[in-house]
Design a protein around this motif. Structure first.
Motif, PDB file in Angstrom:
ATOM      1  N   ALA A 167      -5.326  -5.714  -0.556  1.00  7.15           N
ATOM      2  CA  ALA A 167      -6.305  -6.294  -2.192  1.00  7.15           C
ATOM      3  C   ALA A 167      -4.913  -5.619  -3.079  1.00  7.15           C
ATOM      4  O   ALA A 167      -4.029  -6.637  -3.593  1.00  7.15           O
ATOM      5  N   ALA A 168      -4.125  -4.807  -2.811  1.00 13.21           N
ATOM      6  CA  ALA A 168      -3.425  -4.434  -3.947  1.00 13.21           C
ATOM      7  C   ALA A 168      -1.856  -4.717  -3.269  1.00 13.21           C
ATOM      8  O   ALA A 168      -0.716  -4.925  -4.161  1.00 13.21           O
ATOM      9  N   TYR A 169      -2.152  -4.316  -1.896  1.00 20.90           N
ATOM     10  CA  TYR A 169      -0.439  -5.120  -1.198  1.00 20.90           C
ATOM     11  C   TYR A 169      -0.567  -6.876  -1.860  1.00 20.90           C
ATOM     12  O   TYR A 169       0.871  -7.273  -2.040  1.00 20.90           O
ATOM     13  N   THR A 170      -1.825  -7.242  -1.173  1.00 23.01           N
ATOM     14  CA  THR A 170      -2.185  -8.980  -1.452  1.00 23.01           C
ATOM     15  C   THR A 170      -1.413  -8.790  -2.947  1.00 23.01           C
ATOM     16  O   THR A 170      -0.588 -10.788  -3.322  1.00 23.01           O
ATOM     17  N   THR A 171      -2.062  -8.295  -3.838  1.00 23.50           N
ATOM     18  CA  THR A 171      -1.607  -8.280  -5.157  1.00 23.50           C
ATOM     19  C   THR A 171      -0.411  -8.514  -5.729  1.00 23.50           C
ATOM     20  O   THR A 171       0.631  -9.389  -6.535  1.00 23.50           O
ATOM     21  N   GLU A 172       0.558  -7.726  -5.116  1.00 28.74           N
ATOM     22  CA  GLU A 172       2.105  -7.597  -5.085  1.00 28.74           C
ATOM     23  C   GLU A 172       2.836  -8.706  -4.663  1.00 28.74           C
ATOM     24  O   GLU A 172       3.904  -9.183  -5.371  1.00 28.74           O
ATOM     25  N   VAL A 186     -13.318   0.724   5.891  1.00 29.11           N
ATOM     26  CA  VAL A 186     -12.697   0.017   5.801  1.00 29.11           C
ATOM     27  C   VAL A 186     -12.893   0.073   3.914  1.00 29.11           C
ATOM     28  O   VAL A 186     -12.283  -1.437   3.564  1.00 29.11           O
ATOM     29  N   GLY A 187     -13.509   0.633   3.227  1.00 28.76           N
ATOM     30  CA  GLY A 187     -13.819  -0.225   1.161  1.00 28.76           C
ATOM     31  C   GLY A 187     -12.123  -0.228   1.046  1.00 28.76           C
ATOM     32  O   GLY A 187     -11.692  -0.333   0.515  1.00 28.76           O
ATOM     33  N   ASP A 188     -11.149   1.455   1.676  1.00 28.14           N
ATOM     34  CA  ASP A 188     -10.306   2.292   1.029  1.00 28.14           C
ATOM     35  C   ASP A 188      -9.306   0.670   1.572  1.00 28.14           C
ATOM     36  O   ASP A 188      -8.713   0.417   0.527  1.00 28.14           O
ATOM     37  N   LEU A 189      -9.645   0.907   2.982  1.00 26.98           N
ATOM     38  CA  LEU A 189      -8.408   0.036   3.334  1.00 26.98           C
ATOM     39  C   LEU A 189      -8.650  -1.517   2.060  1.00 26.98           C
ATOM     40  O   LEU A 189      -7.543  -2.554   2.383  1.00 26.98           O
ATOM     41  N   LYS A 190      -9.528  -2.155   1.891  1.00 23.06           N
ATOM     42  CA  LYS A 190      -9.459  -2.956   1.493  1.00 23.06           C
ATOM     43  C   LYS A 190      -8.755  -3.294   0.121  1.00 23.06           C
ATOM     44  O   LYS A 190      -8.404  -4.262  -0.412  1.00 23.06           O
ATOM     45  N   ILE A 191      -9.033  -2.455  -0.432  1.00 23.69           N
ATOM     46  CA  ILE A 191      -8.623  -2.065  -1.939  1.00 23.69           C
ATOM     47  C   ILE A 191      -7.111  -1.314  -1.724  1.00 23.69           C
ATOM     48  O   ILE A 191      -6.539  -2.336  -2.093  1.00 23.69           O
ATOM     49  N   LEU A 192      -6.479  -1.237  -0.654  1.00 26.21           N
ATOM     50  CA  LEU A 192      -5.320  -1.420  -0.344  1.00 26.21           C
ATOM     51  C   LEU A 192      -4.297  -2.668  -0.126  1.00 26.21           C
ATOM     52  O   LEU A 192      -3.772  -2.926  -1.007  1.00 26.21           O
ATOM     53  N   SER A 198      -3.664   7.709  -2.935  1.00 22.40           N
ATOM     54  CA  SER A 198      -4.376   8.788  -3.963  1.00 22.40           C
ATOM     55  C   SER A 198      -3.263   7.910  -4.623  1.00 22.40           C
ATOM     56  O   SER A 198      -3.982   8.680  -5.879  1.00 22.40           O
ATOM     57  N   ILE A 199      -2.079   7.332  -4.424  1.00 24.16           N
ATOM     58  CA  ILE A 199      -0.974   6.913  -5.870  1.00 24.16           C
ATOM     59  C   ILE A 199      -2.322   5.729  -6.397  1.00 24.16           C
ATOM     60  O   ILE A 199      -2.006   6.324  -7.681  1.00 24.16           O
ATOM     61  N   LEU A 200      -2.857   4.991  -5.651  1.00 22.49           N
ATOM     62  CA  LEU A 200      -3.864   3.696  -6.186  1.00 22.49           C
ATOM     63  C   LEU A 200      -4.631   4.550  -7.088  1.00 22.49           C
ATOM     64  O   LEU A 200      -4.697   4.220  -7.703  1.00 22.49           O
ATOM     65  N   LYS A 201      -5.740   5.324  -6.362  1.00 26.69           N
ATOM     66  CA  LYS A 201      -7.142   5.663  -7.251  1.00 26.69           C
ATOM     67  C   LYS A 201      -6.395   6.736  -8.405  1.00 26.69           C
ATOM     68  O   LYS A 201      -7.374   6.802  -9.212  1.00 26.69           O
ATOM     69  N   SER A 202      -5.301   7.336  -8.401  1.00 25.73           N
ATOM     70  CA  SER A 202      -5.180   8.476 -10.015  1.00 25.73           C
ATOM     71  C   SER A 202      -4.202   7.470 -10.952  1.00 25.73           C
ATOM     72  O   SER A 202      -3.458   7.488 -11.542  1.00 25.73           O
ATOM     73  N   THR A 225       4.341   1.260  -7.508  1.00 28.73           N
ATOM     74  CA  THR A 225       6.011   0.816  -6.505  1.00 28.73           C
ATOM     75  C   THR A 225       5.655   1.880  -5.293  1.00 28.73           C
ATOM     76  O   THR A 225       5.788   1.336  -4.179  1.00 28.73           O
ATOM     77  N   GLU A 226       5.590   3.198  -5.292  1.00 31.01           N
ATOM     78  CA  GLU A 226       5.424   3.786  -4.218  1.00 31.01           C
ATOM     79  C   GLU A 226       3.656   3.279  -2.850  1.00 31.01           C
ATOM     80  O   GLU A 226       3.975   3.617  -2.435  1.00 31.01           O
ATOM     81  N   VAL A 227       3.184   2.316  -3.832  1.00 35.83           N
ATOM     82  CA  VAL A 227       1.847   2.477  -3.403  1.00 35.83           C
ATOM     83  C   VAL A 227       2.308   0.955  -2.363  1.00 35.83           C
ATOM     84  O   VAL A 227       2.471   1.409  -0.601  1.00 35.83           O
ATOM     85  N   ILE A 228       3.252   0.452  -2.244  1.00 36.88           N
ATOM     86  CA  ILE A 228       4.559  -1.109  -1.809  1.00 36.88           C
ATOM     87  C   ILE A 228       4.670  -0.643  -1.040  1.00 36.88           C
ATOM     88  O   ILE A 228       4.709  -1.055  -0.386  1.00 36.88           O
ATOM     89  N   SER A 229       5.889   0.908  -1.075  1.00 37.12           N
ATOM     90  CA  SER A 229       6.392   1.436  -0.289  1.00 37.12           C
ATOM     91  C   SER A 229       6.372   1.894   1.419  1.00 37.12           C
ATOM     92  O   SER A 229       6.271   1.659   2.176  1.00 37.12           O
ATOM     93  N   GLU A 230       5.521   2.712   0.928  1.00 36.42           N
ATOM     94  CA  GLU A 230       3.949   3.471   1.907  1.00 36.42           C
ATOM     95  C   GLU A 230       3.728   2.220   2.622  1.00 36.42           C
ATOM     96  O   GLU A 230       4.154   2.194   4.255  1.00 36.42           O
TER      97      GLU A 230
END
Length: 274
Positions: free
Chosen positions: A223-228, A215-221, A155-159, A168-173
């Motif tokens: 990818a976000a973590y990988t990017t970081e 699965v779609g959402d898990l891939k998005i997350l 929800s943080i990522l999408k908003s 950073t909150e996404v990474i800490s989750e």
């Protein structure tokens, strides 16, 4: 009057709290009742509940069998008096044990302190809940905690509308998920682990009934973590460790994850000035 007070500790219409067995044992001792007299009271209450409400009758079977322990088979004639089967008694025991065990699991958070794990195991044995049922329930509970982290991160990522930076909150989750998984894995190999709650070990969301939808959402997350993790454009074993662990937790295929990592790497490289 004494019969009436005994009824107040007995399970009736309200939900079981887990304190009933001890309360009834204390009361029985205070009255100086022997097992047979006390069992007769339980049967009298059983006659009333059997006619009134099945779930209350099942609770009575569960609590009574725990109060009298090994003597239950001899002094609690459920089958003879009420014409029920062993299978029906097993269901009453299992379903009520599961309800109380689920309450107990709520005391387990992502911190997993050893004292709590030992207490949860003690409770499981006290309720005579089978190991495999307890293990499944523990795993479901652990997955639920991970899914809370995932929902929060998504929800943080999408908003987050700003391009580029991952909040950073996404990474800490995600780090919270990885730390929890590591703890579950380490404790599952602990030397005195047989004293702990059943079901410890690494988490995987693969095979869950709604995994395909997620699965779609898990891939998005992922990818976000990988990017970081790969923001400096270098991929080494130290970074691959957590990325592989997260892939297993999310239940992503090896190729799916590799494709995401390659995609992120080429993005990062295209942004790094030559």
């Amino acid at each position: 009057h004494s019969n009436q007070s005994s009824v107040t500790c007995m399970p009736g219409h309200e939900a079981l709290k887990g304190t009933e067995v001890e309360a009834i044992k204390k009361f029985k001792k205070a009255l100086g009742l022997d097992d047979v007299d006390a069992a007769n009271m339980h049967m009298a209450i059983g006659r009333r509940l059997y006619r009134e409400r099945l779930d209350a009758f099942q609770k009575l079977i569960f609590v009574s069998n725990l109060v009298f322990g090994d003597a239950s088979d001899f002094i609690l004639p459920w089958k003879h008096l009420f014409g029920i089967t062993d299978y029906q008694i097993d269901i009453a025991m299992r379903e009520n044990a599961k309800i109380l065990y689920a309450l107990e699991l709520k005391s387990i958070g992502r911190g997993l302190d050893i004292g709590t794990l030992i207490e949860v195991r003690r409770v499981q044995l006290a309720y005579k809940l089978f190991d495999e049922v307890a293990a499944d329930m523990f795993k479901e509970h652990a997955k639920k905690l991970v899914q809370e982290n995932i929902s929060s991160a998504l929800s943080i990522l999408k908003s987050n509308t700003s391009a580029g930076n991952i909040p950073t909150e996404v990474i800490s989750e995600v780090n919270s998920i990885l730390a929890f998984n590591k703890l579950l894995t380490v404790l599952s190999k602990f030397p005195q682990g047989d004293r702990f709650a059943r079901g410890l070990g690494p988490i995987s969301l693969a095979g869950d009934f709604d995994h395909d939808k997620m699965v779609g959402d898990l891939k998005i997350l992922y990818a976000a973590y990988t990017t970081e993790v790969l923001s400096d454009g270098r991929l080494d074993d130290e970074k691959l460790g957590p990325l592989n662990e997260l892939r297993n937790i999310f239940g992503l295929g090896k190729r799916e994850a590799e494709a995401i990592i390659e995609g992120v790497m080429s993005d990062v490289k295209s942004q790094v000035p030559a």
